[in-house]
Scaffold this motif. Structure first.
Motif, PDB file in Angstrom:
ATOM      1  N   ALA A  42     -14.209  19.685  41.576  1.00  0.00           N
ATOM      2  CA  ALA A  42     -12.753  18.969  40.955  1.00  0.00           C
ATOM      3  C   ALA A  42     -12.148  18.028  41.643  1.00  0.00           C
ATOM      4  O   ALA A  42     -11.797  17.346  40.352  1.00  0.00           O
ATOM      5  N   ASP A  43     -12.768  17.855  42.889  1.00  0.00           N
ATOM      6  CA  ASP A  43     -12.013  17.022  43.707  1.00  0.00           C
ATOM      7  C   ASP A  43     -13.104  15.704  43.129  1.00  0.00           C
ATOM      8  O   ASP A  43     -12.549  14.536  42.890  1.00  0.00           O
ATOM      9  N   ILE A  44     -14.135  15.889  43.239  1.00  0.00           N
ATOM     10  CA  ILE A  44     -15.500  14.982  43.020  1.00  0.00           C
ATOM     11  C   ILE A  44     -15.514  14.708  41.671  1.00  0.00           C
ATOM     12  O   ILE A  44     -15.343  12.806  41.181  1.00  0.00           O
ATOM     13  N   ALA A  45     -15.207  15.473  40.971  1.00  0.00           N
ATOM     14  CA  ALA A  45     -15.041  15.159  38.706  1.00  0.00           C
ATOM     15  C   ALA A  45     -13.812  14.245  38.818  1.00  0.00           C
ATOM     16  O   ALA A  45     -13.881  12.902  38.598  1.00  0.00           O
ATOM     17  N   VAL A  46     -12.336  14.525  39.550  1.00  0.00           N
ATOM     18  CA  VAL A  46     -11.521  13.700  39.305  1.00  0.00           C
ATOM     19  C   VAL A  46     -11.598  12.055  39.866  1.00  0.00           C
ATOM     20  O   VAL A  46     -11.182  11.462  39.114  1.00  0.00           O
ATOM     21  N   ALA A  47     -11.679  12.169  41.221  1.00  0.00           N
ATOM     22  CA  ALA A  47     -11.385  11.182  41.488  1.00  0.00           C
ATOM     23  C   ALA A  47     -12.737   9.877  41.331  1.00  0.00           C
ATOM     24  O   ALA A  47     -12.692   8.721  41.475  1.00  0.00           O
ATOM     25  N   SER A  48     -13.869  10.531  41.061  1.00  0.00           N
ATOM     26  CA  SER A  48     -15.238   9.551  39.539  1.00  0.00           C
ATOM     27  C   SER A  48     -14.066   8.818  38.579  1.00  0.00           C
ATOM     28  O   SER A  48     -14.651   8.047  38.819  1.00  0.00           O
ATOM     29  N   TRP A 107      -6.548  19.655  48.713  1.00  0.00           N
ATOM     30  CA  TRP A 107      -7.408  19.693  47.447  1.00  0.00           C
ATOM     31  C   TRP A 107      -7.099  19.824  46.107  1.00  0.00           C
ATOM     32  O   TRP A 107      -6.179  20.751  46.001  1.00  0.00           O
ATOM     33  N   LEU A 108      -7.695  19.792  45.374  1.00  0.00           N
ATOM     34  CA  LEU A 108      -7.492  20.058  43.744  1.00  0.00           C
ATOM     35  C   LEU A 108      -7.124  21.483  43.554  1.00  0.00           C
ATOM     36  O   LEU A 108      -6.392  22.471  42.865  1.00  0.00           O
ATOM     37  N   ALA A 109      -8.187  22.087  44.060  1.00  0.00           N
ATOM     38  CA  ALA A 109      -8.091  23.080  43.642  1.00  0.00           C
ATOM     39  C   ALA A 109      -7.903  24.724  45.146  1.00  0.00           C
ATOM     40  O   ALA A 109      -8.230  25.595  44.496  1.00  0.00           O
ATOM     41  N   ASP A 169      -6.679   8.968  48.495  1.00  0.00           N
ATOM     42  CA  ASP A 169      -7.030   8.297  50.155  1.00  0.00           C
ATOM     43  C   ASP A 169      -7.830   9.275  50.619  1.00  0.00           C
ATOM     44  O   ASP A 169      -9.060   9.035  51.775  1.00  0.00           O
ATOM     45  N   ARG A 170      -7.072  10.862  51.122  1.00  0.00           N
ATOM     46  CA  ARG A 170      -8.444  11.788  51.631  1.00  0.00           C
ATOM     47  C   ARG A 170      -9.866  12.268  50.722  1.00  0.00           C
ATOM     48  O   ARG A 170     -10.615  11.930  51.641  1.00  0.00           O
ATOM     49  N   VAL A 171      -9.824  11.757  49.987  1.00  0.00           N
ATOM     50  CA  VAL A 171     -11.235  12.252  48.674  1.00  0.00           C
ATOM     51  C   VAL A 171     -12.509  10.484  49.425  1.00  0.00           C
ATOM     52  O   VAL A 171     -13.073  10.716  49.817  1.00  0.00           O
ATOM     53  N   CYS A 172     -11.489   9.353  49.603  1.00  0.00           N
ATOM     54  CA  CYS A 172     -12.171   7.812  49.570  1.00  0.00           C
ATOM     55  C   CYS A 172     -12.418   7.931  51.073  1.00  0.00           C
ATOM     56  O   CYS A 172     -13.243   7.569  52.020  1.00  0.00           O
TER      57      CYS A 172
END
Length: 124
Positions: free
Chosen positions: A72-78, A63-65, A103-106
């Motif tokens: 951080a992942d939610i913000a950037v993926a959004s 993950w990003l952090a 893809d992992r976020v989705c």
């Protein structure tokens, strides 16, 4: 201290007045710069260095952090989801680490639930 409170009250009133006036303004005049193709092109030109940085970060961990999914992942993926609406998202062939991370976020169930709720609006 009473003068500070008075100054803060005045600022609040001025902001409310500006908001009231703005609500009656011509939307094209008020938000005209949002419709400016030159500004849009400038914004699009600024994306590659941002994507290059994100590619570097996305390739370092799950993950990003780090190892845990975070805000951080939610913000950037959004943001990436939003830029996909105007077709300026990072291309998988150019940014494979971003694509794998996204893809992992989705794949996360909560992300899929929100995306399903948003799907009708995206089609409109």
């Amino acid at each position: 201290k009473p003068m500070t409170e008075l100054a803060n009250l005045r600022k609040s009133y001025e902001r409310a007045e500006l908001n009231e006036n703005a609500s009656h303004a011509d939307p094209l005049q008020q938000f005209g710069q949002w419709l400016n193709e030159a500004i849009a092109a400038q914004g699009e030109a600024e994306l590659p260095p941002i994507y290059a940085y994100l590619e570097k970060i996305a390739g370092q961990n799950m993950w990003l952090a780090g190892d845990d999914f975070t805000l951080a992942d939610i913000a950037v993926a959004s943001v990436l989801r939003s830029v996909s609406y105007v077709k300026v998202q990072p291309k998988a062939e150019d940014y494979p680490a971003i694509a794998a991370w996204y893809d992992r976020v989705c794949a996360r169930p909560a992300w899929q639930q929100v995306a399903a709720l948003e799907a009708p609006a995206k089609k409109a």
